[in-house]
Write a protein that holds these residues in place. Structure first.
Motif, PDB file in Angstrom:
ATOM      1  N   TRP A  42      -7.880 -43.598   8.056  1.00  0.00           N
ATOM      2  CA  TRP A  42      -6.617 -43.523   8.807  1.00  0.00           C
ATOM      3  C   TRP A  42      -6.034 -44.895   9.081  1.00  0.00           C
ATOM      4  O   TRP A  42      -4.836 -45.039   9.285  1.00  0.00           O
ATOM      5  N   PHE A  43      -6.886 -45.913   9.110  1.00  0.00           N
ATOM      6  CA  PHE A  43      -6.433 -47.256   9.446  1.00  0.00           C
ATOM      7  C   PHE A  43      -5.971 -48.064   8.228  1.00  0.00           C
ATOM      8  O   PHE A  43      -5.258 -49.049   8.381  1.00  0.00           O
ATOM      9  N   PRO A  47       0.432 -49.331   9.898  1.00  0.00           N
ATOM     10  CA  PRO A  47       1.031 -50.585  10.376  1.00  0.00           C
ATOM     11  C   PRO A  47       0.163 -51.219  11.466  1.00  0.00           C
ATOM     12  O   PRO A  47      -0.469 -50.521  12.267  1.00  0.00           O
ATOM     13  N   VAL A  48       0.153 -52.530  11.503  1.00  0.00           N
ATOM     14  CA  VAL A  48      -0.679 -53.269  12.454  1.00  0.00           C
ATOM     15  C   VAL A  48      -0.421 -52.820  13.885  1.00  0.00           C
ATOM     16  O   VAL A  48      -1.358 -52.611  14.661  1.00  0.00           O
ATOM     17  N   ASN A  53      -2.522 -50.405  18.978  1.00  0.00           N
ATOM     18  CA  ASN A  53      -2.255 -49.529  20.115  1.00  0.00           C
ATOM     19  C   ASN A  53      -3.417 -48.559  20.317  1.00  0.00           C
ATOM     20  O   ASN A  53      -3.363 -47.405  19.927  1.00  0.00           O
ATOM     21  N   VAL A  54      -4.476 -49.055  20.917  1.00  0.00           N
ATOM     22  CA  VAL A  54      -5.667 -48.250  21.176  1.00  0.00           C
ATOM     23  C   VAL A  54      -5.856 -48.106  22.682  1.00  0.00           C
ATOM     24  O   VAL A  54      -5.657 -49.056  23.434  1.00  0.00           O
ATOM     25  N   LYS A  55      -6.199 -46.911  23.106  1.00  0.00           N
ATOM     26  CA  LYS A  55      -6.453 -46.610  24.518  1.00  0.00           C
ATOM     27  C   LYS A  55      -7.892 -46.124  24.654  1.00  0.00           C
ATOM     28  O   LYS A  55      -8.432 -45.515  23.746  1.00  0.00           O
ATOM     29  N   HIS A  61     -14.877 -43.797  24.452  1.00  0.00           N
ATOM     30  CA  HIS A  61     -14.066 -42.821  23.718  1.00  0.00           C
ATOM     31  C   HIS A  61     -12.661 -43.411  23.563  1.00  0.00           C
ATOM     32  O   HIS A  61     -11.937 -43.561  24.537  1.00  0.00           O
ATOM     33  N   PHE A  62     -12.306 -43.724  22.325  1.00  0.00           N
ATOM     34  CA  PHE A  62     -11.083 -44.457  22.033  1.00  0.00           C
ATOM     35  C   PHE A  62     -10.066 -43.575  21.323  1.00  0.00           C
ATOM     36  O   PHE A  62     -10.423 -42.722  20.515  1.00  0.00           O
ATOM     37  N   TYR A  63      -8.784 -43.831  21.607  1.00  0.00           N
ATOM     38  CA  TYR A  63      -7.707 -43.019  21.042  1.00  0.00           C
ATOM     39  C   TYR A  63      -6.565 -43.912  20.580  1.00  0.00           C
ATOM     40  O   TYR A  63      -6.137 -44.805  21.310  1.00  0.00           O
ATOM     41  N   TRP A  64      -6.107 -43.671  19.365  1.00  0.00           N
ATOM     42  CA  TRP A  64      -4.951 -44.339  18.798  1.00  0.00           C
ATOM     43  C   TRP A  64      -3.821 -43.323  18.780  1.00  0.00           C
ATOM     44  O   TRP A  64      -3.708 -42.514  17.847  1.00  0.00           O
ATOM     45  N   PRO A  65      -2.959 -43.302  19.804  1.00  0.00           N
ATOM     46  CA  PRO A  65      -1.925 -42.274  19.916  1.00  0.00           C
ATOM     47  C   PRO A  65      -0.929 -42.273  18.764  1.00  0.00           C
ATOM     48  O   PRO A  65      -0.473 -41.198  18.340  1.00  0.00           O
ATOM     49  N   ASP A  66      -0.592 -43.430  18.227  1.00  0.00           N
ATOM     50  CA  ASP A  66       0.374 -43.488  17.128  1.00  0.00           C
ATOM     51  C   ASP A  66      -0.187 -42.923  15.827  1.00  0.00           C
ATOM     52  O   ASP A  66       0.562 -42.561  14.926  1.00  0.00           O
ATOM     53  N   LEU A  67      -1.517 -42.866  15.718  1.00  0.00           N
ATOM     54  CA  LEU A  67      -2.173 -42.356  14.514  1.00  0.00           C
ATOM     55  C   LEU A  67      -2.829 -41.002  14.755  1.00  0.00           C
ATOM     56  O   LEU A  67      -3.344 -40.390  13.820  1.00  0.00           O
ATOM     57  N   ASP A  68      -2.858 -40.557  16.004  1.00  0.00           N
ATOM     58  CA  ASP A  68      -3.540 -39.329  16.417  1.00  0.00           C
ATOM     59  C   ASP A  68      -4.999 -39.324  15.955  1.00  0.00           C
ATOM     60  O   ASP A  68      -5.494 -38.363  15.376  1.00  0.00           O
ATOM     61  N   VAL A  69      -5.681 -40.436  16.231  1.00  0.00           N
ATOM     62  CA  VAL A  69      -7.088 -40.608  15.873  1.00  0.00           C
ATOM     63  C   VAL A  69      -7.866 -40.871  17.151  1.00  0.00           C
ATOM     64  O   VAL A  69      -7.473 -41.702  17.960  1.00  0.00           O
ATOM     65  N   ASP A  70      -8.955 -40.128  17.345  1.00  0.00           N
ATOM     66  CA  ASP A  70      -9.845 -40.455  18.451  1.00  0.00           C
ATOM     67  C   ASP A  70     -11.273 -40.536  17.946  1.00  0.00           C
ATOM     68  O   ASP A  70     -11.706 -39.739  17.132  1.00  0.00           O
TER      69      ASP A  70
END
Length: 89
Positions: A42-43, A47-48, A53-55, A61-70
């Motif tokens: 997915w990465f 785009p960089v 943009n990781v939360k 437990h990490f989530y990338w909202p712009d990629l919908d990946v957790d």
């Protein structure tokens, strides 16, 4: 001597520290975790800004909202235990 309370609240315990042709490095709690594109596709072409943009939803437990990946620390450290469930397009 200044107390840690006087320094203020930490704004982030997690951050992307490096993006290369091979993968992405995530720093969490003084531990650097490598996510190879072969295991985390997915990465690869994202785009960089979307990778950065990781939360952290909760500790480890990490989530990338712009990629919908957790992902969790366990998944990142042992991707062989968690075969991809969806195909990347």
């Amino acid at each position: 001597m200044m107390s840690s309370k006087a320094l203020g609240k930490s704004t982030s315990a997690v951050e992307i520290t490096h993006i290369s042709k091979n993968g992405v490095w995530l720093l969490a709690y003084d531990k650097e975790l490598f996510m190879a594109y072969k295991d985390f596709p997915w990465f690869k072409d994202a785009p960089v800004g979307k990778i950065l943009n990781v939360k952290e939803l909760h500790r480890g437990h990490f989530y990338w909202p712009d990629l919908d990946v957790d992902l969790t620390v366990e998944i990142i450290e042992h991707p062989e235990r968690f075969p991809l469930k969806a195909k990347y397009t």
